[in-house]
Design a protein around this motif. Structure first.
Motif, PDB file in Angstrom:
ATOM      1  N   SER A  77     -32.743  -2.108  -3.218  1.00 11.66           N
ATOM      2  CA  SER A  77     -31.910  -1.824  -4.396  1.00 11.66           C
ATOM      3  C   SER A  77     -32.630  -0.959  -5.418  1.00 11.66           C
ATOM      4  CB  SER A  77     -31.468  -3.143  -5.047  1.00 11.66           C
ATOM      5  OG  SER A  77     -32.597  -3.901  -5.468  1.00 11.66           O
ATOM      6  N   TRP A  92     -30.530   1.497  -7.615  1.00 15.90           N
ATOM      7  CA  TRP A  92     -29.476   1.054  -8.519  1.00 15.90           C
ATOM      8  C   TRP A  92     -29.815   1.466  -9.960  1.00 15.90           C
ATOM      9  CZ3 TRP A  92     -27.378  -4.514  -7.342  1.00 15.90           C
ATOM     10  CH2 TRP A  92     -27.062  -4.622  -5.972  1.00 15.90           C
ATOM     11  N   PRO A  93     -28.903   2.097 -10.683  1.00  9.73           N
ATOM     12  CA  PRO A  93     -29.175   2.432 -12.085  1.00  9.73           C
ATOM     13  C   PRO A  93     -29.311   1.181 -12.971  1.00  9.73           C
ATOM     14  CG  PRO A  93     -27.350   3.742 -11.207  1.00  9.73           C
ATOM     15  CD  PRO A  93     -27.631   2.671 -10.203  1.00  9.73           C
ATOM     16  N   ASP A  94     -28.512   0.159 -12.700  1.00 11.67           N
ATOM     17  CA  ASP A  94     -28.556  -1.071 -13.495  1.00 11.67           C
ATOM     18  C   ASP A  94     -29.680  -1.952 -12.952  1.00 11.67           C
ATOM     19  OD1 ASP A  94     -28.176  -3.467 -14.807  1.00 11.67           O
ATOM     20  OD2 ASP A  94     -25.991  -3.441 -14.633  1.00 11.67           O
ATOM     21  N   ARG A  95     -30.841  -1.854 -13.568  1.00  7.63           N
ATOM     22  CA  ARG A  95     -32.001  -2.572 -13.045  1.00  7.63           C
ATOM     23  C   ARG A  95     -31.889  -4.077 -13.252  1.00  7.63           C
ATOM     24  NH1 ARG A  95     -32.941  -0.753  -9.262  1.00  7.63           N
ATOM     25  NH2 ARG A  95     -34.819  -2.028  -9.134  1.00  7.63           N
ATOM     26  N   GLN A  96     -31.274  -4.491 -14.341  1.00  2.53           N
ATOM     27  CA  GLN A  96     -31.114  -5.928 -14.563  1.00  2.53           C
ATOM     28  C   GLN A  96     -30.263  -6.544 -13.458  1.00  2.53           C
ATOM     29  OE1 GLN A  96     -29.645  -6.917 -18.452  1.00  2.53           O
ATOM     30  NE2 GLN A  96     -29.752  -9.125 -18.112  1.00  2.53           N
ATOM     31  N   GLN A  97     -29.180  -5.848 -13.094  1.00  4.71           N
ATOM     32  CA  GLN A  97     -28.322  -6.348 -12.025  1.00  4.71           C
ATOM     33  C   GLN A  97     -29.050  -6.312 -10.690  1.00  4.71           C
ATOM     34  OE1 GLN A  97     -25.080  -7.575 -12.522  1.00  4.71           O
ATOM     35  NE2 GLN A  97     -25.469  -8.352 -10.455  1.00  4.71           N
ATOM     36  N   ALA A  98     -29.864  -5.271 -10.484  1.00  4.79           N
ATOM     37  CA  ALA A  98     -30.605  -5.154  -9.226  1.00  4.79           C
ATOM     38  C   ALA A  98     -31.559  -6.325  -9.042  1.00  4.79           C
ATOM     39  CB  ALA A  98     -31.366  -3.831  -9.194  1.00  4.79           C
ATOM     40  N   ASP A 150     -29.515  -9.551  -8.402  1.00  7.06           N
ATOM     41  CA  ASP A 150     -28.979  -9.616  -7.043  1.00  7.06           C
ATOM     42  C   ASP A 150     -30.081  -9.807  -6.007  1.00  7.06           C
ATOM     43  OD1 ASP A 150     -26.567  -9.188  -8.259  1.00  7.06           O
ATOM     44  OD2 ASP A 150     -25.933  -7.590  -6.906  1.00  7.06           O
ATOM     45  N   ARG A 168     -25.300   3.337  -2.339  1.00 13.00           N
ATOM     46  CA  ARG A 168     -26.170   2.204  -2.669  1.00 13.00           C
ATOM     47  C   ARG A 168     -26.218   1.258  -1.482  1.00 13.00           C
ATOM     48  NH1 ARG A 168     -24.536  -0.165  -8.597  1.00 13.00           N
ATOM     49  NH2 ARG A 168     -24.428   1.806  -9.748  1.00 13.00           N
TER      50      ARG A 168
END
Length: 776
Positions: free
Chosen positions: A374, A377-383, A386, A437
């Motif tokens: 991952s 992924w631009p959204d690192r918090q979500q990466a 997950d 992704r």
């Protein structure tokens, strides 16, 4: 309204119920005590009564490679105490050879035919006690042998440095335990000891000796069926009639009895309860409880209501108590396997105690894999969130898998390929691409697979239904294949694979290679944990670059593959079309387009700064501290070629072509392999360098197969002829090529010429090691 007398009586009853009760402690199995001089004294043990002696390790070495882990169970010995004059002895009975007969003469004939062992002899003192120290100061757990076998050095037990500490003796209703601190001395010790031991030449471990009471009434044994999916407990019974096999096989299982006998669902007399180690922190604790609990539904579907539970170990409980099935959380210096073990009654196959060992670093490796996948992924918090959920989903499956072993179930490595799934398989994450992704959600299944429900019905249901259940499984396509079918590089069955996915292994390999390429292109420092240097990307690179390694194994199984089961159907060769497709797919993994590391990834491969160092979790390098892309390609190519040219596979190619000339023979594998690698023209730059490295690996793999003792003589002859022809053609190509390619061709031709006569000659004398993949 009750009368005053009634109300007073009720008040007295309430007070009595609230009054603390000081019950007498339950009697312990053996009477053990510690004398003033530190000896363990035994008083009046049960005589001529079989019991179990089990060694285990309350504290571990901390090295996965050596394998002396905390909680590890040793051998289980069927023993009995005997009185001979003024002496007590402990005899190990030979339970592998028996005569289950009413004839005393027949029983004695077997007993006298096979040797037993005297483990201990002690003299009774004036108080009727005997010292157990001579027993405790033996290396019955095999620690010294384990150190020797894992090349950690020669060590000897030192009785003068061994002792039983305070609180080292514990007694329970069904077992009495002695914990002794044992010390070994030896040479400087191997690399693993130097890594984890306080002093690698002087090693101290705690060993537990457990004396275990066997049930007063043995469980009725359950016959083992090869399609059950369970382990087999086996021994020779010399009282068997000629109409029956000499070797008796029983199926291990917990004793589980319905309150209302029959086929209808019923509550049980005593549920199977597992207790989780209090040392497990959150969020892993909840994940393990959830995963282990999946088995409850399987027992319900088999007709056993409220028959399986998972709880936290009570604070006042002791995991040594035989009445607790335990799930332990074990730390090591490196990630390693988890285990599901059990203590069995050898008289019946009853599982007396389930014992699960879970390695704490497994979840961290899965988190690394998910963070690498991952990274784009631009959204690192979500990466990161997950990635953690990905790792915890795997941990749930791991808990269910290892508990399954302690319920009696063996591996089923056909679970993923059959389409029905099983937690007793080794699962690879189910990855998918979406909007450029790599998606992590749904990578691991939740709950048991169809095979697991079937196996519990088979193993814990009425034994008289075994044959009908086996036929039912066949009708439903529930395939069962275990370790013997899957672990060897030359294994034959196309569905017996570890860590694979999909019913079409070739399509899955192609899909996984696309995912791998995107993940490599997107790999960047955003995937690192806070405070980690850029060099730690080299740790994330390994599982990403080798993402296809297990699916490659699944495709290789198609070449000279044989479809079979444990029933009555005849083995069938894989179709020639599928075999040719598999050969083409594997050759694709050897191409520069597959092996080349993207420029974006090369940019971030920094040397390790001070305080960090390479380990086996990294790729090796011939460039000193610099990452070695050609070395990575070498490792991946050798892995593929080892599978393709496994002797058993080559032998089967010869055999299948004799059986049916429509099926490919050895030539149909060797010719396209040579044309795509050794005989292909060399390009310029990095692509040409990758080609030359793969060529060197190819020559070595062919020479290794030629000299392998497991290769059939006909295979060796054809390999010799093929290599000789390749060598001649390389010499001709050298005369027509520029200086770099010409030197390469001449060198390989010389290696082939010399290597055919000397099995020590290789193009790459010191191959770079393949970093560990298992366990994931």
């Amino acid at each position: 309204m009750p009368s005053l007398l009634v109300r007073r009586l009720l008040s007295v009853v309430a007070l009595l119920l609230l009054w603390p009760v000081h019950a007498e402690p339950a009697p312990t199995f053996l009477t053990l005590s510690l004398s003033d001089n530190g000896e363990v004294m035994l008083t009046e043990p049960p005589l001529d009564t079989p019991l179990l002696l089990v060694t285990s390790l309350p504290g571990g070495l901390g090295s996965n490679d050596v394998g002396l882990d905390r909680g590890q169970l040793g051998s289980q010995r069927l023993v009995q105490f005997e009185r001979h004059g003024a002496a007590l002895v402990l005899r190990q009975l030979n339970s592998g050879f028996r005569a289950d007969s009413n004839s005393a003469a027949e029983t004695q004939a077997v007993k006298h035919a096979f040797a037993e062992t005297i483990l201990w002899r002690g003299r009774l003192d004036q108080n009727g006690q005997a010292s157990l120290d001579p027993l405790l100061q033996q290396d019955l757990h095999g620690i010294a042998e384990r150190l020797r076998a894992t090349e950690q050095g020669q060590f000897q037990l030192q009785p003068s440095l061994s002792f039983v500490a305070d609180q080292g003796i514990k007694g329970f209703v069904d077992n009495s335990d002695i914990d002794i601190q044992v010390s070994f001395t030896g040479d400087q010790g191997g690399p693993e000891l130097q890594r984890v031991a306080a002093d690698p030449s002087r090693l101290s471990l705690k060993v537990r000796f457990s004396f275990i009471r066997l049930p007063e009434t043995p469980m009725t044994p359950v016959p083992f069926h090869p399609q059950s999916g369970f382990f087999a407990y086996q021994f020779n019974d010399y009282s068997q009639p000629l109409s029956q096999p000499l070797q008796v096989r029983w199926q291990p299982r917990h004793r589980l009895q319905k309150l209302t006998p029959g086929a209808a669902p019923s509550a049980v007399a005593s549920p199977i309860v597992y207790y989780l180690d209090n040392a497990v922190p959150e969020p892993m604790r909840t994940a393990l409880l959830d995963g282990a609990e999946w088995w409850r539904k399987a027992f319900e579907q088999a007709g056993f209501l409220d028959a399986f539970e998972v709880r936290m170990l009570p604070e006042d409980a002791d995991p040594q108590d035989m009445r607790y099935n335990v799930i332990q959380w074990v730390h090591r210096a490196s990630r390693g396997w988890s285990f599901g073990d059990a203590i069995l009654d050898p008289r019946s196959g009853e599982i007396l105690k389930g014992h699960v060992t879970l390695g704490s670093l497994r979840v961290r490796q899965d988190d690394r894999i998910a963070r690498a996948l991952s990274a784009g992924w631009p959204d690192r918090q979500q990466a990161f969130a997950d990635a953690q959920q990905f790792a915890l989903a795997r941990l749930r499956q791991l808990a269910a898998h290892e508990v399954g072993h302690t319920l009696g179930l063996a591996h089923n490595f056909a679970g993923s390929a059959s389409g029905h799934g099983s937690v007793m398989d080794y699962p690879h994450p189910k990855l998918r691409l979406e909007n450029d992704r790599v998606q992590l959600a749904g990578a691991y299944d939740t709950g048991l697979g169809e095979w697991d429900y079937h196996a519990i019905r088979f193993g814990y249901g009425n034994p008289s239904r075994q044959h009908s259940l086996a036929a039912q499984a066949t009708e439903q396509g529930l395939l069962y294949l275990s370790d013997a079918d899957a672990r060897a590089p030359g294994s034959a069955h196309p569905a017996a694979n570890l860590w694979d996915n999909g019913q079409d292994p070739i399509a899955e390999l192609s899909r996984l290679l696309r995912i791998r390429q995107l993940a490599l292109t997107q790999l960047n420092p955003a995937a690192l944990l806070s405070g980690e240097p850029v060099s730690e990307l080299t740790t994330l690179l390994v599982p990403t670059y080798l993402l296809h390694r297990y699916q490659t194994e699944a495709v290789a199984r198609l070449i000279a593959g044989v479809d079979y089961d444990y029933g009555t159907s005849s083995p069938r060769w894989v179709s020639p079309e599928r075999q040719q497709q598999a050969i083409d797919a594997l050759i694709t993994t050897l191409m520069p387009s597959t092996l080349a590391l993207p420029e974006s990834a090369r940019h971030y491969l920094q040397p390790h700064p001070a305080g960090y160092q390479s380990s086996r979790e990294h790729f090796g390098s011939r460039l000193g501290p610099i990452s070695d892309p050609l070395g990575m390609a070498e490792v991946a190519a050798r892995h593929c070629l080892t599978l393709m040219l496994a002797p058993a596979r080559l032998n089967r190619l010869m055999q299948q072509h004799l059986d049916d000339d429509e099926l490919p023979g050895l030539t149909q594998l060797l010719e396209p392999l040579a044309e795509a690698t050794l005989l292909e023209g060399i390009d310029e730059g990095r692509r040409g360098a990758l080609q030359m490295r793969v060529n060197a690996v190819s020559v070595d793999a062919l020479l290794s197969a030629r000299h392998d003792d497991d290769s059939a003589p006909e295979v060796q002859a054809l390999l010799s002829a093929t290599l000789t022809d390749i060598g001649d053609r390389l010499q001709r190509k050298a005369r027509r090529s520029d200086s770099t390619a010409a030197a390469h061709y001449r060198q390989l031709a010389e290696v082939i010429k010399r290597g055919l006569g000397d099995d020590s000659i290789r193009a790459i004398p010191a191959p770079l090691p393949l970093p560990p993949g298992s366990p994931i």
